[in-house]
Design a protein around this motif. Structure first.
Motif, PDB file in Angstrom:
ATOM      1  N   LYS A   4       0.837  -1.200   0.000  1.00 45.76           N
ATOM      2  CA  LYS A   4       0.000   0.000   0.000  1.00 45.76           C
ATOM      3  C   LYS A   4       0.875   1.254   0.000  1.00 45.76           C
ATOM      4  O   LYS A   4       0.618   2.200  -0.734  1.00 45.76           O
ATOM      5  CB  LYS A   4      -0.908  -0.008   1.230  1.00 45.76           C
ATOM      6  CG  LYS A   4      -1.816   1.181   1.337  1.00 45.76           C
ATOM      7  CD  LYS A   4      -2.691   1.090   2.571  1.00 45.76           C
ATOM      8  CE  LYS A   4      -3.611   2.272   2.673  1.00 45.76           C
ATOM      9  NZ  LYS A   4      -4.494   2.190   3.840  1.00 45.76           N
ATOM     10  N   LEU A   5       1.910   1.218   0.799  1.00 43.35           N
ATOM     11  CA  LEU A   5       2.831   2.345   0.880  1.00 43.35           C
ATOM     12  C   LEU A   5       3.538   2.554  -0.452  1.00 43.35           C
ATOM     13  O   LEU A   5       3.642   3.678  -0.938  1.00 43.35           O
ATOM     14  CB  LEU A   5       3.854   2.096   1.989  1.00 43.35           C
ATOM     15  CG  LEU A   5       4.917   3.167   2.176  1.00 43.35           C
ATOM     16  CD1 LEU A   5       4.296   4.498   2.558  1.00 43.35           C
ATOM     17  CD2 LEU A   5       5.906   2.726   3.235  1.00 43.35           C
ATOM     18  N   GLU A  10       4.298   5.922  -5.300  1.00 39.24           N
ATOM     19  CA  GLU A  10       4.464   5.974  -6.758  1.00 39.24           C
ATOM     20  C   GLU A  10       3.376   6.816  -7.432  1.00 39.24           C
ATOM     21  O   GLU A  10       3.442   7.067  -8.619  1.00 39.24           O
ATOM     22  CB  GLU A  10       4.475   4.560  -7.328  1.00 39.24           C
ATOM     23  CG  GLU A  10       5.718   3.789  -6.934  1.00 39.24           C
ATOM     24  CD  GLU A  10       5.690   2.329  -7.354  1.00 39.24           C
ATOM     25  OE1 GLU A  10       4.613   1.829  -7.749  1.00 39.24           O
ATOM     26  OE2 GLU A  10       6.744   1.688  -7.277  1.00 39.24           O
ATOM     27  N   ASP A  11       2.387   7.257  -6.664  1.00 44.94           N
ATOM     28  CA  ASP A  11       1.277   8.055  -7.187  1.00 44.94           C
ATOM     29  C   ASP A  11       1.749   9.497  -7.425  1.00 44.94           C
ATOM     30  O   ASP A  11       2.142  10.191  -6.483  1.00 44.94           O
ATOM     31  CB  ASP A  11       0.130   8.034  -6.178  1.00 44.94           C
ATOM     32  CG  ASP A  11      -1.062   8.867  -6.609  1.00 44.94           C
ATOM     33  OD1 ASP A  11      -0.968   9.675  -7.554  1.00 44.94           O
ATOM     34  OD2 ASP A  11      -2.126   8.715  -5.978  1.00 44.94           O
ATOM     35  N   PRO A  12       1.711   9.961  -8.685  1.00 41.00           N
ATOM     36  CA  PRO A  12       2.197  11.319  -8.989  1.00 41.00           C
ATOM     37  C   PRO A  12       1.489  12.419  -8.194  1.00 41.00           C
ATOM     38  O   PRO A  12       2.125  13.390  -7.790  1.00 41.00           O
ATOM     39  CB  PRO A  12       1.934  11.477 -10.484  1.00 41.00           C
ATOM     40  CG  PRO A  12       1.887  10.079 -11.010  1.00 41.00           C
ATOM     41  CD  PRO A  12       1.312   9.247  -9.900  1.00 41.00           C
ATOM     42  N   SER A  13       0.193  12.276  -7.950  1.00 39.77           N
ATOM     43  CA  SER A  13      -0.511  13.323  -7.196  1.00 39.77           C
ATOM     44  C   SER A  13      -0.059  13.349  -5.736  1.00 39.77           C
ATOM     45  O   SER A  13       0.069  14.415  -5.130  1.00 39.77           O
ATOM     46  CB  SER A  13      -2.028  13.149  -7.290  1.00 39.77           C
ATOM     47  OG  SER A  13      -2.433  11.931  -6.715  1.00 39.77           O
ATOM     48  N   GLN A  33      -4.045  10.836   5.871  1.00 41.49           N
ATOM     49  CA  GLN A  33      -5.199  10.980   4.981  1.00 41.49           C
ATOM     50  C   GLN A  33      -5.326   9.787   4.039  1.00 41.49           C
ATOM     51  O   GLN A  33      -6.406   9.497   3.553  1.00 41.49           O
ATOM     52  CB  GLN A  33      -5.078  12.255   4.149  1.00 41.49           C
ATOM     53  CG  GLN A  33      -5.242  13.527   4.926  1.00 41.49           C
ATOM     54  CD  GLN A  33      -4.947  14.752   4.072  1.00 41.49           C
ATOM     55  OE1 GLN A  33      -4.639  14.663   2.882  1.00 41.49           O
ATOM     56  NE2 GLN A  33      -5.038  15.914   4.688  1.00 41.49           N
ATOM     57  N   HIS A  34      -4.217   9.110   3.807  1.00 37.97           N
ATOM     58  CA  HIS A  34      -4.200   7.957   2.907  1.00 37.97           C
ATOM     59  C   HIS A  34      -4.126   6.637   3.672  1.00 37.97           C
ATOM     60  O   HIS A  34      -3.810   5.600   3.100  1.00 37.97           O
ATOM     61  CB  HIS A  34      -3.034   8.083   1.926  1.00 37.97           C
ATOM     62  CG  HIS A  34      -3.188   9.235   0.986  1.00 37.97           C
ATOM     63  ND1 HIS A  34      -3.924   9.150  -0.175  1.00 37.97           N
ATOM     64  CD2 HIS A  34      -2.736  10.509   1.051  1.00 37.97           C
ATOM     65  CE1 HIS A  34      -3.905  10.321  -0.793  1.00 37.97           C
ATOM     66  NE2 HIS A  34      -3.188  11.159  -0.061  1.00 37.97           N
ATOM     67  N   GLU A  77      14.062   5.726   0.496  1.00 37.87           N
ATOM     68  CA  GLU A  77      14.546   5.379  -0.840  1.00 37.87           C
ATOM     69  C   GLU A  77      13.572   5.831  -1.919  1.00 37.87           C
ATOM     70  O   GLU A  77      13.977   6.379  -2.943  1.00 37.87           O
ATOM     71  CB  GLU A  77      14.757   3.867  -0.942  1.00 37.87           C
ATOM     72  CG  GLU A  77      15.911   3.357  -0.117  1.00 37.87           C
ATOM     73  CD  GLU A  77      15.941   1.837  -0.030  1.00 37.87           C
ATOM     74  OE1 GLU A  77      15.042   1.169  -0.588  1.00 37.87           O
ATOM     75  OE2 GLU A  77      16.868   1.319   0.616  1.00 37.87           O
ATOM     76  N   LEU A  78      12.283   5.593  -1.706  1.00 46.16           N
ATOM     77  CA  LEU A  78      11.280   5.910  -2.721  1.00 46.16           C
ATOM     78  C   LEU A  78      11.036   7.407  -2.854  1.00 46.16           C
ATOM     79  O   LEU A  78      10.705   7.885  -3.935  1.00 46.16           O
ATOM     80  CB  LEU A  78       9.969   5.197  -2.410  1.00 46.16           C
ATOM     81  CG  LEU A  78       9.992   3.678  -2.565  1.00 46.16           C
ATOM     82  CD1 LEU A  78       8.702   3.069  -2.032  1.00 46.16           C
ATOM     83  CD2 LEU A  78      10.185   3.285  -4.024  1.00 46.16           C
ATOM     84  N   LEU A  79      11.183   8.143  -1.766  1.00 46.62           N
ATOM     85  CA  LEU A  79      10.892   9.572  -1.802  1.00 46.62           C
ATOM     86  C   LEU A  79      12.101  10.427  -2.125  1.00 46.62           C
ATOM     87  O   LEU A  79      11.967  11.636  -2.246  1.00 46.62           O
ATOM     88  CB  LEU A  79      10.288  10.017  -0.472  1.00 46.62           C
ATOM     89  CG  LEU A  79       8.909   9.453  -0.168  1.00 46.62           C
ATOM     90  CD1 LEU A  79       8.447   9.916   1.199  1.00 46.62           C
ATOM     91  CD2 LEU A  79       7.908   9.870  -1.218  1.00 46.62           C
TER      92      LEU A  79
END
Length: 89
Positions: A4-5, A10-13, A33-34, A77-79
């Motif tokens: 989920k994370l 990876e969601d552009p918005s 919020q997510h 890493e992802l951010l």
């Protein structure tokens, strides 16, 4: 949880909204919020983690079953490309 994370990161918005946060508290609220609960302190630690191999303390945490240690490292890493201004030192 990790899947989920990963999808969220990876969601552009989400990336755009995250990159515009003004503080770790604001970023933590955005995650909430997510449906992902992460404290501002944990988020700051995740973004401050260097790339590369785990150090001894991180290895001890993982060996002891610290799932959040791995997840927080993955967040960092992802951010990396979209770190907000507040996370840069």
């Amino acid at each position: 949880m990790e899947e989920k994370l990963k999808k969220l990161l990876e969601d552009p918005s989400f990336q755009e909204a995250f990159s515009k946060t003004a503080s770790a508290e604001e970023a933590s609220a955005l995650f909430a919020q997510h449906g992902i609960q992460i404290t501002p302190e944990d988020l700051t630690a995740a973004l401050a983690q260097p790339e590369g191999e785990l150090n001894e303390n991180e290895l001890d945490g993982v060996a002891g079953g610290c799932g959040w240690c791995v997840i927080l490292r993955r967040i960092g890493e992802l951010l990396g490309p979209i770190w907000p201004r507040w996370s840069r030192r």
